[in-house]
Design a protein around this motif. Structure first.
Motif, PDB file in Angstrom:
ATOM      1  N   MET A 150       9.504   6.536  -8.901  1.00  0.00           N
ATOM      2  CA  MET A 150       9.338   7.930  -8.514  1.00  0.00           C
ATOM      3  C   MET A 150       9.562   8.068  -7.019  1.00  0.00           C
ATOM      4  O   MET A 150       9.549   7.071  -6.278  1.00  0.00           O
ATOM      5  N   THR A 151       9.765   9.297  -6.602  1.00  0.00           N
ATOM      6  CA  THR A 151       9.937   9.606  -5.182  1.00  0.00           C
ATOM      7  C   THR A 151       8.975  10.709  -4.787  1.00  0.00           C
ATOM      8  O   THR A 151       8.871  11.725  -5.473  1.00  0.00           O
ATOM      9  N   LEU A 152       8.270  10.476  -3.680  1.00  0.00           N
ATOM     10  CA  LEU A 152       7.408  11.490  -3.087  1.00  0.00           C
ATOM     11  C   LEU A 152       8.168  12.153  -1.944  1.00  0.00           C
ATOM     12  O   LEU A 152       8.788  11.469  -1.124  1.00  0.00           O
ATOM     13  N   LEU A 153       8.076  13.484  -1.902  1.00  0.00           N
ATOM     14  CA  LEU A 153       8.793  14.221  -0.869  1.00  0.00           C
ATOM     15  C   LEU A 153       7.814  14.788   0.152  1.00  0.00           C
ATOM     16  O   LEU A 153       6.801  15.368  -0.217  1.00  0.00           O
ATOM     17  N   VAL A 159       1.625  -1.865   5.526  1.00  0.00           N
ATOM     18  CA  VAL A 159       1.672  -2.244   4.109  1.00  0.00           C
ATOM     19  C   VAL A 159       2.953  -1.727   3.448  1.00  0.00           C
ATOM     20  O   VAL A 159       2.925  -0.896   2.556  1.00  0.00           O
ATOM     21  N   PRO A 160       4.134  -2.264   3.822  1.00  0.00           N
ATOM     22  CA  PRO A 160       5.390  -1.699   3.334  1.00  0.00           C
ATOM     23  C   PRO A 160       5.875  -2.218   1.977  1.00  0.00           C
ATOM     24  O   PRO A 160       6.763  -1.605   1.371  1.00  0.00           O
ATOM     25  N   ASP A 161       5.288  -3.327   1.511  1.00  0.00           N
ATOM     26  CA  ASP A 161       5.843  -3.977   0.314  1.00  0.00           C
ATOM     27  C   ASP A 161       5.723  -3.077  -0.909  1.00  0.00           C
ATOM     28  O   ASP A 161       4.665  -2.532  -1.204  1.00  0.00           O
ATOM     29  N   GLY A 162       6.835  -2.975  -1.655  1.00  0.00           N
ATOM     30  CA  GLY A 162       6.859  -2.181  -2.873  1.00  0.00           C
ATOM     31  C   GLY A 162       7.299  -0.744  -2.660  1.00  0.00           C
ATOM     32  O   GLY A 162       7.367   0.023  -3.624  1.00  0.00           O
ATOM     33  N   TYR A 163       7.581  -0.381  -1.420  1.00  0.00           N
ATOM     34  CA  TYR A 163       7.976   0.991  -1.083  1.00  0.00           C
ATOM     35  C   TYR A 163       9.287   0.996  -0.314  1.00  0.00           C
ATOM     36  O   TYR A 163       9.572   0.070   0.445  1.00  0.00           O
ATOM     37  N   ASN A 164      10.041   2.079  -0.489  1.00  0.00           N
ATOM     38  CA  ASN A 164      11.196   2.318   0.361  1.00  0.00           C
ATOM     39  C   ASN A 164      11.149   3.755   0.846  1.00  0.00           C
ATOM     40  O   ASN A 164      10.505   4.606   0.232  1.00  0.00           O
ATOM     41  N   VAL A 165      11.809   4.019   1.961  1.00  0.00           N
ATOM     42  CA  VAL A 165      11.781   5.355   2.550  1.00  0.00           C
ATOM     43  C   VAL A 165      13.174   5.738   3.018  1.00  0.00           C
ATOM     44  O   VAL A 165      14.037   4.884   3.233  1.00  0.00           O
ATOM     45  N   SER A 166      13.367   7.040   3.172  1.00  0.00           N
ATOM     46  CA  SER A 166      14.618   7.534   3.741  1.00  0.00           C
ATOM     47  C   SER A 166      14.350   8.810   4.529  1.00  0.00           C
ATOM     48  O   SER A 166      13.494   9.616   4.146  1.00  0.00           O
ATOM     49  N   ARG A 167      15.098   8.980   5.597  1.00  0.00           N
ATOM     50  CA  ARG A 167      14.981  10.162   6.477  1.00  0.00           C
ATOM     51  C   ARG A 167      16.394  10.673   6.728  1.00  0.00           C
ATOM     52  O   ARG A 167      16.959  10.508   7.803  1.00  0.00           O
ATOM     53  N   LEU A 177      11.186  10.832   2.647  1.00  0.00           N
ATOM     54  CA  LEU A 177      10.967  10.486   1.253  1.00  0.00           C
ATOM     55  C   LEU A 177      10.368   9.091   1.123  1.00  0.00           C
ATOM     56  O   LEU A 177      10.797   8.159   1.821  1.00  0.00           O
ATOM     57  N   LEU A 178       9.417   8.968   0.209  1.00  0.00           N
ATOM     58  CA  LEU A 178       8.799   7.673  -0.092  1.00  0.00           C
ATOM     59  C   LEU A 178       9.107   7.334  -1.539  1.00  0.00           C
ATOM     60  O   LEU A 178       8.793   8.113  -2.436  1.00  0.00           O
ATOM     61  N   GLY A 179       9.733   6.178  -1.761  1.00  0.00           N
ATOM     62  CA  GLY A 179      10.110   5.773  -3.107  1.00  0.00           C
ATOM     63  C   GLY A 179       9.345   4.559  -3.597  1.00  0.00           C
ATOM     64  O   GLY A 179       9.039   3.649  -2.823  1.00  0.00           O
ATOM     65  N   LEU A 180       9.024   4.593  -4.877  1.00  0.00           N
ATOM     66  CA  LEU A 180       8.464   3.434  -5.563  1.00  0.00           C
ATOM     67  C   LEU A 180       9.463   3.054  -6.637  1.00  0.00           C
ATOM     68  O   LEU A 180       9.705   3.826  -7.569  1.00  0.00           O
ATOM     69  N   GLU A 181      10.081   1.911  -6.512  1.00  0.00           N
ATOM     70  CA  GLU A 181      11.132   1.516  -7.454  1.00  0.00           C
ATOM     71  C   GLU A 181      10.568   1.021  -8.773  1.00  0.00           C
ATOM     72  O   GLU A 181      11.118   1.278  -9.833  1.00  0.00           O
ATOM     73  N   LEU A 195      -0.814   2.565   7.249  1.00  0.00           N
ATOM     74  CA  LEU A 195       0.558   3.008   7.429  1.00  0.00           C
ATOM     75  C   LEU A 195       1.508   2.196   6.565  1.00  0.00           C
ATOM     76  O   LEU A 195       1.520   0.956   6.618  1.00  0.00           O
ATOM     77  N   ILE A 196       2.348   2.894   5.793  1.00  0.00           N
ATOM     78  CA  ILE A 196       3.313   2.230   4.917  1.00  0.00           C
ATOM     79  C   ILE A 196       4.644   2.079   5.645  1.00  0.00           C
ATOM     80  O   ILE A 196       5.151   0.960   5.837  1.00  0.00           O
ATOM     81  N   HIS A 197       5.243   3.190   6.008  1.00  0.00           N
ATOM     82  CA  HIS A 197       6.493   3.232   6.761  1.00  0.00           C
ATOM     83  C   HIS A 197       6.418   4.430   7.703  1.00  0.00           C
ATOM     84  O   HIS A 197       5.639   5.357   7.483  1.00  0.00           O
TER      85      HIS A 197
END
Lengths: 114, 116
Positions: free
Chosen positions: A19-22, A60-68, A75-79, A45-47
């Motif tokens: 999912m992606t959080l906006l 704590v960035p593991d398991g998450y990705n982000v984009s700007r 955006l915060l993504g959980l794959e 703080l994640i990212h």
């Protein structure tokens, strides 16, 4: 001004789903952040991002990705969601410069991973 | 890395009384900022007060004031004339000097209950 808004407010996922959080802000802030808050704990703080097209890892960035891709959105993504990612997620933004360093927070997203 | 410690997980106070929340931090830096954030049941994070480490004068915002003891690395929050609306989680946060992203380090929080 809406300030900082987050979509969705609540979400339930099954293990392995994505999912992606906006997060959106209308204050023209350069800096944006994603935090998680677990029960009885402070925010971690994640990212974060210091500008459009840039991102960096937090505590704590593991398991998450982000984009700007746009200045106003982060955006915060959980794959592949895991139960350990059950938490409340907060987005925040702030101006550039240390004299204007107050972070403005969104209302949070409560995520449950079954 | 900086750490922020709030040693009081929960506190309660009678309406109209005064309460003090404790916060200690660990840093080797000389210039930094400290914050208190309030999180009511609505979950919204609200900035209560901010202190700049190079300023000796303690910050005040209406009923909220801080006792900043730089040598002791202590940053307590005093709430005077407590109101029912002050019931919330309170978080202490630290911002270091060489922090290009203005990233905050939060303490674990203190849950404050104001009783009528």
């Amino acid at each position: 001004n809406a300030g900082v808004t987050q979509t969705p407010k609540f979400r339930v996922l099954k293990t392995g789903q994505s999912m992606t959080l906006l997060c959106a802000q209308d204050m023209n802030h350069e800096y944006m952040y994603w935090y998680r808050q677990d029960p009885g704990m402070g925010l971690r703080l994640i990212h974060y991002s210091v500008g459009e097209g840039t991102t960096a890892k937090g505590e704590v960035p593991d398991g998450y990705n982000v984009s700007r891709l746009k200045k106003q959105n982060f955006l915060l993504g959980l794959e592949s969601a895991a139960p350990s990612q059950t938490s409340v997620y907060f987005c925040a933004s702030s101006y550039v410069g240390r004299r204007y360093n107050e972070q403005f927070f969104g209302p949070g997203t409560r995520l449950t991973v079954l | 890395a900086q750490t922020v410690t709030q040693s009081q997980p929960e506190m309660s106070v009678q309406e109209a009384e005064t309460v003090t929340l404790s916060c200690t931090y660990d840093t080797s830096e000389n210039n930094y900022y400290l914050f208190w954030y309030k999180q009511p049941p609505s979950r919204q994070m609200i900035l209560v007060i901010r202190q700049e480490a190079y300023k000796q004068q303690n910050a005040t915002e209406n009923r909220f004031s801080v006792n900043f003891q730089k040598a002791a690395k202590s940053f307590s929050l005093k709430i005077s004339d407590s109101q029912l609306g002050d019931t919330a989680m309170y978080f202490c946060a630290f911002l270091g000097p060489d922090n290009a992203g203005n990233m905050l380090t939060f303490g674990g929080g203190t849950r404050l209950m104001v009783k009528p």
